[in-house]
Design a protein around this motif. Sequence first.
Motif, PDB file in Angstrom:
ATOM      1  N   LYS A  95       0.835  -1.203   0.000  1.00  0.00           N
ATOM      2  CA  LYS A  95       0.000   0.000   0.000  1.00  0.00           C
ATOM      3  C   LYS A  95       0.868   1.251   0.000  1.00  0.00           C
ATOM      4  N   LEU A  96       1.914   1.256   0.810  1.00  0.00           N
ATOM      5  CA  LEU A  96       2.801   2.420   0.879  1.00  0.00           C
ATOM      6  C   LEU A  96       3.493   2.675  -0.455  1.00  0.00           C
ATOM      7  N   ILE A  97       3.911   1.596  -1.110  1.00  0.00           N
ATOM      8  CA  ILE A  97       4.568   1.740  -2.416  1.00  0.00           C
ATOM      9  C   ILE A  97       3.576   2.275  -3.447  1.00  0.00           C
ATOM     10  N   PHE A  98       2.349   1.720  -3.451  1.00  0.00           N
ATOM     11  CA  PHE A  98       1.329   2.145  -4.415  1.00  0.00           C
ATOM     12  C   PHE A  98       0.936   3.602  -4.216  1.00  0.00           C
ATOM     13  N   TYR A 104       8.277   5.695  -5.728  1.00  0.00           N
ATOM     14  CA  TYR A 104       8.481   4.381  -6.351  1.00  0.00           C
ATOM     15  C   TYR A 104       8.000   4.339  -7.802  1.00  0.00           C
ATOM     16  N   GLY A 105       7.653   5.479  -8.353  1.00  0.00           N
ATOM     17  CA  GLY A 105       7.224   5.530  -9.746  1.00  0.00           C
ATOM     18  C   GLY A 105       7.771   6.774 -10.420  1.00  0.00           C
ATOM     19  N   ASP A 106       7.077   7.231 -11.440  1.00  0.00           N
ATOM     20  CA  ASP A 106       7.573   8.374 -12.209  1.00  0.00           C
ATOM     21  C   ASP A 106       6.717   9.634 -12.029  1.00  0.00           C
TER      22      ASP A 106
END
Length: 255
Positions: A95-98, A104-106
């Motif tokens: 959940k934290l990454i999402f 963690y993304g662009d």
Amino acid sequence: MNTRQEKLEAFGRLLDIMDDLREKCPWDQKQTLQTLRHLTLEEIYELSDALLQEDLTEIKKELGDVLLHLVFYAKIGSEKESFDIADVINSLNEKLIFRHPHIYGDVEVKDEEEVKQNWEKLKLKEGNKSILGGVPKGLPSLVKAYRIQDKVKGIGFEFHDAEDAWKKVDEEIKEFHDETDLDKKELELGDVFFSLINYARISGLNPDSALERTNLKFISRFQKMEQLAADADLKLADMTLEEMDELWDKAKLHD
């Protein structure tokens, strides 16, 4: 401070102790999700008290008590073959990454406010039907109002600034003052509280912390009044309001 390995070993030891308690201790064996619930709430409030006092020793202690309850719930979940502590942590990690695509993304964000707005939008993508769906029904009213306002702010439903919010406070106070029907007056009082909480939030103040600090200050002063009265062989209940006001002023000097 402890190394990462020492932290992991400490957590592993806690899990081992939880296993032992659940297997061997009559009290721990009897606990259920429901019997632990009110105890967990007590621990949360004790942690809240320690946080307000910024007592780091007490905060450490109360964090341990809260952590025990989290591990306890996970242990019961594993006994029901529903989930265990690893499932809890892995779900949290995902959940934290999402919800942090700017890490963690662009996705790019300008500031904290954009992070919060993205957070609420991502929660809707996860299946939440309403922005306010994540506000617990059991929250104390003051805290709930703050969370409701903070949630809708995430999609831009917000006053432009604190000054605009204060105009709403003035408006609600007038409506409260002018209302004569008792039931309607209670509703207007709720509007006053809600708008005042909103003004505090926009101004960067936490109304719950502010009220609790005032509660603690009042308790301290009143108990000092009781002490001053006892030192003079007096009882507050036997004193006039004017006499008690004099003691109150003396008690304030000890803040």
